[in-house]
Scaffold this active site. Structure first.
Site, PDB file in Angstrom:
ATOM      1  N   GLY A  28       0.909  -1.256   0.048  1.00 55.82           N
ATOM      2  CA  GLY A  28      -0.054  -0.029  -0.033  1.00 55.82           C
ATOM      3  C   GLY A  28       0.988   1.356  -0.273  1.00 55.82           C
ATOM      4  O   GLY A  28       0.492   2.359  -0.542  1.00 55.82           O
ATOM      5  N   THR A  71       5.329  -7.399   3.823  1.00 53.47           N
ATOM      6  CA  THR A  71       6.729  -7.313   4.197  1.00 53.47           C
ATOM      7  C   THR A  71       7.370  -8.135   5.305  1.00 53.47           C
ATOM      8  O   THR A  71       8.428  -8.207   5.820  1.00 53.47           O
ATOM      9  CB  THR A  71       6.776  -5.828   4.835  1.00 53.47           C
ATOM     10  OG1 THR A  71       5.781  -5.757   5.781  1.00 53.47           O
ATOM     11  CG2 THR A  71       6.598  -4.922   3.674  1.00 53.47           C
ATOM     12  N   ARG A  77      16.937  -3.728  17.072  1.00 51.79           N
ATOM     13  CA  ARG A  77      17.377  -4.858  16.919  1.00 51.79           C
ATOM     14  C   ARG A  77      16.586  -5.654  15.475  1.00 51.79           C
ATOM     15  O   ARG A  77      15.144  -5.247  15.568  1.00 51.79           O
ATOM     16  CB  ARG A  77      17.103  -5.885  17.823  1.00 51.79           C
ATOM     17  CG  ARG A  77      17.291  -7.154  17.675  1.00 51.79           C
ATOM     18  CD  ARG A  77      16.998  -8.080  19.218  1.00 51.79           C
ATOM     19  NE  ARG A  77      17.447  -9.197  19.214  1.00 51.79           N
ATOM     20  CZ  ARG A  77      17.210 -10.264  20.100  1.00 51.79           C
ATOM     21  NH1 ARG A  77      16.441  -9.764  21.096  1.00 51.79           N
ATOM     22  NH2 ARG A  77      17.546 -11.254  20.077  1.00 51.79           N
ATOM     23  N   PRO A 119      16.434 -10.356   9.516  1.00 49.97           N
ATOM     24  CA  PRO A 119      17.226  -9.745   8.783  1.00 49.97           C
ATOM     25  C   PRO A 119      16.969  -9.819   7.150  1.00 49.97           C
ATOM     26  O   PRO A 119      17.327  -9.063   6.411  1.00 49.97           O
ATOM     27  CB  PRO A 119      18.645 -10.252   8.985  1.00 49.97           C
ATOM     28  CG  PRO A 119      18.599 -10.697  10.250  1.00 49.97           C
ATOM     29  CD  PRO A 119      17.115 -11.344  10.422  1.00 49.97           C
ATOM     30  N   GLU A 167      10.267   2.406   6.443  1.00 51.60           N
ATOM     31  CA  GLU A 167      10.424   3.798   5.900  1.00 51.60           C
ATOM     32  C   GLU A 167      11.817   4.214   5.645  1.00 51.60           C
ATOM     33  O   GLU A 167      12.106   4.888   4.726  1.00 51.60           O
ATOM     34  CB  GLU A 167       9.345   4.660   6.240  1.00 51.60           C
ATOM     35  CG  GLU A 167       7.892   4.616   5.760  1.00 51.60           C
ATOM     36  CD  GLU A 167       6.933   4.910   7.003  1.00 51.60           C
ATOM     37  OE1 GLU A 167       6.168   5.704   6.670  1.00 51.60           O
ATOM     38  OE2 GLU A 167       6.818   4.144   8.028  1.00 51.60           O
TER      39      GLU A 167
END
Lengths: 747, 322
Positions: free
Chosen positions: A237, A466, A630, A634, A707
């Site tokens: 989005g 994500t 943290r 990853p 972001e």
């Protein structure tokens, strides 16, 4: 959820593949528009072809008579669609004006009618047959925001900036611009609305199921408990799907009218007019420094455009007040109305366009000072947040700059324009600092251990694509020792406990404490049951001495193998499951976070290759170093940062929504004419996470990464472009026509 | 989208003269039908016709069937070896998925990306409504043509393949109700003038059956250079197809065609004249580029194309004569 085997040991911080990956690669993940309900019909909006004026007449008779058409809604016959309560943070809408409210037109493409028909093709054909006539006025869509005569408001101020600037030894005073950028997630906005009696279910493409439910209840005039919103998967989005847009209400109203489920999919072209964009910004920066490069004055005056119906403040000063140490600072902002659809937050709102301007100005200052741009940043690094005197919870900007510098090979840079070459091409190297706020909001989660041997988490938040499903699974694996095959994560459904909106990079930091707390609670109950079930192996043990390891309940003094599978414990107790709820609060209410300034930081280093003979410029390499607390996963994290860098290439070099000045139409509203970076435009990208836990934000020390990866990319590229070409582009995107101004230089 | 009838042609003889629009890969036509720009009553599917071969002709030339897909043509061994400019042009166009669908005949008839042509809410488009004017003039015209424009149309011809075929002096073979004929590519595309709706020399019912290329000039070098904002999947801002032969450092043969700047694939006789017999040097390349763009008429947003096209020509000539 499908599963991937992963060892439970050290699962936090491990680069695990996303557990929803197989569902997506096999096409079995259901996105909003994939829901096909029995009896479902299709809605297609009719869009205004003027950007300002009124509807003089609307003739729907031909459309109404076409095959399969069930209803044509317009301002003359639509039921009341209520407004959302202004500034209600729990029921926010993107566009204040409800669709079809009256006959006024504020932007090109505004919905003026909605056709509902048995098939998509019938609805599309009938929508084209609706005849609208307008009393049109000349729209205001100019991309120039100055001269501006309205009221500025102060965002942040300290010291006496104008006096300090006037007295500064070295100055930069320039205006920077960023264009309208359209959110283009590959999944189109889509709503499937289905009423059953006085309750309604939405299958939505939203970044916030809970807010969506609350807003829809308000708009439709029904109790919240009558509205369910489901978003199992989101094809992203980028902020454009944070809050409901007018089509969501239209689909629901149409469904209520025809008493059938209604599907409304926004077309790619409508994406450019009806569902938000990053607004145009124009920002004057005045930066003053002493001769040795210490900042003495920093002033930002930022304009952004907004629509006629909403005041959308981009917040270009997001990063300005705290990024550098400077005694005299002022940030002001103001809005300029345009006949465009309402803007909406796009990945890194405020900070991303703001940092383009500020970091470009810093690069210009470095040139004026004849100082290395990295050194200039290091020299002006801030030890506290000078906007409010607070300590930073965790700030490693200096290390980002130094690490990035080393990984990029910055020390080999020669500062003269056009002075670096490789394989017959001119190289340009540029860099920028980056930052983004760190947030945590409230979240409730349920975790249950089932007699079927599985552990489940439920939360009414959503995975925008994500990796949030996997974050939940990692915590459950950590807590129970179970492999992913035995973990189920259920998100995106408002019948579950309320979780966060997916925005502001706060999802991971927000859900971690809740899911961990719920898992701990469920495990504590399990151990109590194990110790108290008559006839069970561990009957009579002190629950405090029991552990759950590798899915088995055992005494702390014994190995897991000597214990009992947890499902056996539940079966012995004749329990179907044991569960616990946990609610965690926002960082604003957390004493641990009190008085601390919490942000993520980063450094971006970019290389461009320039062929002046054919005016061809390509971004060849980006090194990005991120200080975002943290990192829980990853692999998914690096994936996000790489995607953000590619988006940054698009922002720097390609993306711009163009409005025809005569009628206000976004004229390049498709993926062929609105240019975004392709795979071929993607540079080699090197991502490093510093991985310093920020325990002020949560017990895992995680901040967010959605972001920050985009922040600083465009100014790093623009500075590299200057280094290669000598052309300082202050208005994005950087185009061939800008680069043709470059002088040809001898090697 | 309007309803239409659909039939599949079984033979070339049957197809030629059929009343309807031929559809091959559909990469332009289907798009424009969805937009309501093309509204054929009848579609004649020609994908079953035996026009998919690439053959070497007795004179050493090449015969390319109209149904040969862009990707097959680009990767054809003879094309890669002897008509490199064509292979390079094809591979610079569109995306792999589109090239897998697009056909040789269809690409010859590819229509412009002009946004005002593609949006029927603009009634002032002489390409759609003859005599109505041109919405692009005074609008968003960055991508528009600077050569061969008129008051009625400034739309750019979008094809890469056709630019290479122009430099190669291809011949287009058609079959129609009145029989077969061969049309030199130089005569195939029409300037817009006052009738931009007439884009080429095809008569009603005529079907492109194949394209022929003259035998390759053994000593020539060929180059296709495409300049654009992004690295892939974008139409040219300027492109150049060059076929050149030098001896003793002098240009003995040269063909220059431009894309992205003209209302049709743009053969530049002016550039060729400025080069013939001249030394292959930067000075002469620049002079040829100046000659090619001498008549350029930029719009409000695309003045940069003049210099960009010149640099494109110079680089293509430099590479082709190196």
């Amino acid at each position: 959820m499908a599963s991937t085997t992963a060892s439970p040991h050290g699962i936090i911080g491990r680069p695990v593949p996303r557990i929803d990956g197989p569902l997506k690669t096999t096409g079995t993940a259901q996105y909003a528009a994939d829901f096909h309900l029995p009896g479902m019909v299709f809605a297609v909006p009719v869009q205004a072809t003027v950007a300002k004026g009124t509807i003089r007449s609307l003739d729907v008779t031909a459309a109404q008579a076409m095959p399969g058409v069930l209803e044509v809604l317009h301002h003359g016959n639509v039921e009341r669609i209520y407004r959302a309560v202004p500034n209600d943070p729990n029921a926010t809408v993107s566009e204040t004006r409800p669709p079809l409210e009256d006959n006024r037109i504020y932007y090109w493409g505004q919905y003026v009618a909605l056709v509902v028909a048995e098939t998509l093709e019938q609805a599309t054909a009938a929508a084209a047959a609706v005849k609208a006539e307008y009393s049109a006025e000349t729209p205001q869509v100019s991309g120039e925001l100055e001269p501006f005569a309205g009221t500025w408001h102060t965002v942040s101020a300290r010291g006496k900036v104008d006096e300090a600037f006037d007295a500064a030894a070295v100055k930069v005073d320039q205006t920077y611009g960023t264009p309208v950028e359209t959110h283009n997630p590959i999944e189109l906005h889509a709503t499937v609305a289905a009423w059953a009696g006085d309750t309604v279910t939405f299958y939505e493409s939203t970044q916030g199921v809970v807010n969506h439910r609350n807003a829809m209840a308000q708009i439709l005039g029904v109790p919240r408990e009558n509205v369910t919103v489901i978003t199992k998967f989101l094809g992203s989005g980028f902020g454009g799907k944070l809050f409901p847009w007018p089509h969501c209400a239209l689909a629901a109203v149409a469904s209520r009218r025809v008493q059938r489920p209604v599907k409304l999919v926004v077309t790619r072209t409508m994406m450019f007019s009806n569902v938000g964009h990053r607004p145009l910004t124009e920002q004057r920066f005045r930066v003053g420094a002493s001769a040795d490069g210490k900042l003495v004055a920093l002033r930002q005056d930022a304009l952004n455009h907004t629509s006629m119906v909403d005041n959308f403040d981009e917040g270009c000063g997001e990063a300005t007040p705290y990024l550098y140490s400077v005694p005299n600072l002022t940030v002001t902002s103001a809005l300029v109305q345009r006949n465009v659809g309402s803007p909406m937050a796009m990945r890194g709102p405020g900070a991303v366009p703001g940092l383009f301007a500020m970091e470009s100005a810093m690069d210009e200052l470095a040139v004026a000072l004849k100082m290395d741009p990295v050194e200039l940043r290091l020299k002006n690094d801030a030890s506290i947040d000078e906007s409010n005197g607070q300590k930073f919870s965790s700030r490693h900007l200096r290390e980002c700059l130094e690490t990035g510098s080393a990984k990029f090979g910055w020390s080999k840079r020669t500062p003269a324009v056009g002075s670096m070459r490789r394989d017959g091409k001119v190289l340009g190297w540029g860099m920028a600092a980056a930052s983004w706020g760190a947030y945590r909001f409230g979240c409730s989660t349920t975790v249950e251990l089932g007699a079927d041997g599985k552990v489940r988490a439920r939360c009414a938040t959503q995975d925008v694509g994500t990796g949030l499903y996997t974050i939940f699974a990692q915590v459950l694996a950590e807590k129970t020792g179970l492999p992913f095959e035995r973990i189920e994560v259920l998100l995106g459904d408002t019948t579950m406990p309320e979780g966060p909106l997916s925005g502001g990079s706060w999802s991971t930091a927000t859900v971690l404490p809740a899911v961990a707390g719920a898992a701990d609670g469920a495990i504590a109950s399990l151990l109590q049951i194990a110790a108290s079930t008559p006839g069970a192996k561990l009957e009579g043990a002190d629950a405090k001495t029991l552990r759950l390891t590798e899915g088995r309940v055992h005494r702390a003094t014994e190995s897991a193998a000597q214990g009992v599978p947890f499902e056996t414990v539940l079966q012995a107790a004749r329990l179907n499951r044991v569960s616990a709820d946990s609610t965690s609060g926002s960082a604003f209410e957390d004493p641990k976070a009190k008085g601390l300034s919490m942000h993520s930081f980063g450094a971006q280093f970019a290389e461009v290759e320039w062929e002046p003979e054919i005016a061809r410029l390509r971004v060849s390499r980006v090194v990005t170093v991120i200080d975002a607390g943290r990192i829980i996963n990853p692999r998914a994290g690096a994936n996000q940062i790489k995607g953000a860098v590619v988006m940054g290439v698009g922002m720097a070099m390609l993306e711009e929504t163009v409005y025809d000045p005569r009628n206000g139409q976004p004229i390049n509203g498709n993926l062929a004419d609105y240019l975004m970076a392709t795979c071929a435009d993607s540079p080699e990208i090197d991502v490093t996470f510093l991985d310093y836990p920020d325990y002020a934000l949560n017990s895992y020390g995680a901040r967010g990464i959605g972001e920050i990866g985009l922040a600083g990319v465009a100014p790093a590229i623009a500075s590299a472009v200057y280094h290669a070409t000598g052309v300082r582009v202050r208005k994005l995107p950087i185009r061939i026509e800008d680069l043709l101004q470059s002088e040809m230089r001898e090697a | 989208m309007q309803s239409f009838s659909y039939s599949k042609a079984q033979t070339v003889d049957q197809a030629a003269g059929m009343d309807g629009r031929f559809i091959g890969g559909g990469t332009t036509l289907v798009d424009l039908m969805k937009q309501g720009v093309e509204t054929p009553k009848t579609l004649v599917d020609i994908t079953g016709l035996p026009l998919s071969s690439v053959e070497t002709l007795p004179d050493g030339g090449l015969k390319i069937g109209a149904m040969v897909r862009n990707s097959d043509l680009a990767h054809h061994e003879t094309v890669k070896a002897q008509y490199a400019v064509l292979s390079e042009a094809l591979l610079s166009g569109a995306s792999p998925q589109l090239r897998n669908m697009a056909t040789t005949g269809g690409n010859l008839l590819q229509r412009t990306r002009c946004p005002y042509f593609r949006d029927t809410s603009y009634t002032n488009c002489s390409k759609r409504n003859p005599g109505s004017g041109c919405a692009a003039i005074g609008g968003h015209n960055r991508m528009m043509a600077i050569l061969g424009t008129s008051e009625d149309c400034i739309a750019t011809h979008p094809s890469d393949m056709c630019v290479a075929l122009t430099a190669l002096e291809a011949t287009i073979h058609v079959q129609g109700p009145k029989g077969d004929r061969a049309i030199a590519i130089a005569d195939f595309y029409k300037l817009p003038g006052t009738t931009p709706n007439v884009e080429n020399a095809l008569e009603p019912g005529e079907l492109i059956t194949h394209v022929t290329l003259p035998a390759p000039r053994k000593a020539s070098k060929q180059v296709y250079l495409k300049l654009r904002d992004r690295a892939s999947y974008e139409f040219a801002l300027a492109s150049a197809a060059v076929v050149a032969e030098t001896s003793g450092g002098h240009i003995r043969f040269v063909r220059v065609a431009l894309g992205g700047v003209g209302t049709r694939p743009w053969r530049s006789h002016e550039a060729e004249a400025a080069l013939m017999g001249k030394p292959a040097t930067a000075t002469h390349f620049r002079a040829a580029a100046e000659a090619a763009l001498k008549e350029a008429k930029p719009q409000s947003e695309n003045g940069f194309k003049v210099e960009l096209a010149k640099r494109c020509i110079v680089r293509a000539l430099t590479t082709a004569t190196a």
